[in-house]
Design an enzyme around this catalytic site. Structure first.
Site, PDB file in Angstrom:
ATOM      1  N   LYS A 181       0.842  -1.205   0.000  1.00 25.55           N
ATOM      2  CA  LYS A 181       0.000   0.000   0.000  1.00 25.55           C
ATOM      3  C   LYS A 181       0.874   1.251   0.000  1.00 25.55           C
ATOM      4  CE  LYS A 181      -3.877  -2.190   2.327  1.00 25.55           C
ATOM      5  NZ  LYS A 181      -4.422  -2.640   3.610  1.00 25.55           N
ATOM      6  N   GLN A 209      -4.723  -1.236   9.865  1.00 20.03           N
ATOM      7  CA  GLN A 209      -4.656  -2.579   9.287  1.00 20.03           C
ATOM      8  C   GLN A 209      -5.283  -3.595  10.245  1.00 20.03           C
ATOM      9  OE1 GLN A 209      -3.385  -3.311   6.118  1.00 20.03           O
ATOM     10  NE2 GLN A 209      -4.172  -5.358   6.490  1.00 20.03           N
ATOM     11  N   ASP A 267     -11.290   3.149   4.642  1.00 20.83           N
ATOM     12  CA  ASP A 267     -11.719   1.753   4.589  1.00 20.83           C
ATOM     13  C   ASP A 267     -13.241   1.643   4.574  1.00 20.83           C
ATOM     14  OD1 ASP A 267     -10.005  -0.362   4.273  1.00 20.83           O
ATOM     15  OD2 ASP A 267      -9.420  -0.488   6.381  1.00 20.83           O
TER      16      ASP A 267
END
Ligand code: NDP
Length: 294
Positions: free
Chosen positions: A48, A92, A115
């Site tokens: 990422k 994460q 997200d």
């Protein structure tokens, strides 16, 4: 089906970033927070970060010890929420067991929640309003739109009802006027349910559980699953990644199918960058990039 799409999306994002810099002196910033040393998470975070920089964005990584306290993690998130150079925050998952994921996600500013897991964004998506859309289902939607043009009237089956994939996927397909069935572990006659579908999205986490004879000829199959299984053909103790569908038999009947690895995964990261761009535009009262949101 998907070969060029992640690169195309990243290219579109990169073009917008150039324009944001040139016309508004704004550089989108994405912060990724990783707690602990889970090897798979470390790989995702590295990838990422690399792609964030490649599209011209500002990339920040916070790597915290596995025994970081909830208070310390929340303090990092607070600091990122207040940082004007950061437009997107991703924590994460999964987090170590002693940390409350719901609490941590709810502490991220909804405007920076790239997200799309914050309850405000979940509610906005569920009521058909502008939101941050979870990256994996957004990537699947983009692939399907790219293939079909309009999804209106398609019969879609989503196998899996998780908050991060199955449910938002179903909402997005509904938003594009599909007739949606959500299947799960208690679904009766799953094979029959899947056989009726023009679109099958498998998000289960069970290696190769969908065989080719469940697929209607010509249906489009999106395989979200990532499963590590032994690969004795590669040598003793070797492993390989496979999806939730049996690629070989499904590819014989499907109109199009995504591979694992290399299908949904790269689209997920491309959509993370697209969401960061969208968040940057919204934060600055600028028009949102077309074709990069739901
Ligand atoms: P979860 O474990 O949260 O959900 C799995 C879902 O599958 C549940 O709803 C469960 O039903 C359902 N299920 C389990 N067994 C069966 C069965 N035999 N028949 C029908 N349904 C079943 O998983 P996630 O949604 O988080 O992830 C799914 C997969 O996608 C995983 O392999 C994950 O690694 C992968 N993934 C990939 C991403 C990518 O970028 N490519 C991103 C996110 C996930 P029930 O609710 O009844 O238990």
């Amino acid at each position: 089906m998907v070969k060029h799409l992640p690169a195309r999306v990243r290219g579109q994002v990169a073009e917008h970033v150039v324009r944001l810099k040139a016309e508004h002196a704004i550089i989108p910033g994405l912060a990724v927070v990783l707690v602990g040393e889970d090897p798979a998470s470390q790989v995702y975070v590295r990838s990422k970060g690399k792609l964030t920089v490649e599209v011209g964005m500002h990339s920040v990584e916070h790597k915290l010890d596995v025994d970081t306290s909830e208070a310390d993690l929340l303090a990092v998130i607070d600091q990122l929420n207040a940082d004007a150079a950061i437009h997107g925050i991703l924590v994460q998952l999964p987090l170590p067991n002693h940390l409350n994921e719901d609490l941590v996600i709810s502490s991220i500013s909804p405007a920076k929640d790239v997200d799309g897991f914050h309850i405000s964004n979940v509610g906005l998506l569920g009521t058909g309003q502008k939101s941050m859309v979870p990256c994996t289902p957004l990537g699947c939607l983009m692939m399907l739109r790219d293939h079909f043009g309009s999804l209106s009237g398609c019969d879609a089956v989503v196998i899996g009802r998780s908050n991060i994939v199955g449910k938002p996927m179903a909402q997005l397909l509904l938003g594009d006027s599909c007739t949606v069935t959500i299947a799960h572990s208690r679904t009766k006659d799953l094979a029959d349910v899947v056989r009726r579908a023009d679109i099958v999205v498998a998000a289960v986490g069970r290696a190769e559980m969908v065989p080719g004879d469940w697929i209607k000829p010509g249906a489009v199959v999106i395989d979200v699953g990532i499963n590590r299984i032994p690969a004795p053909e590669k040598g003793e103790g070797k492993m390989k990644l496979v999806g939730d569908v049996d690629y070989a038999t499904c590819a014989e009947v499907a109109g199009a199918i995504t591979p694992v690895p290399g299908g949904v995964g790269p689209m997920t990261i491309a959509c993370l960058l697209a969401n960061t761009l969208t968040a940057t535009c919204r934060a600055n009262g600028l028009p949102e990039p077309e074709g990069l949101t739901s």
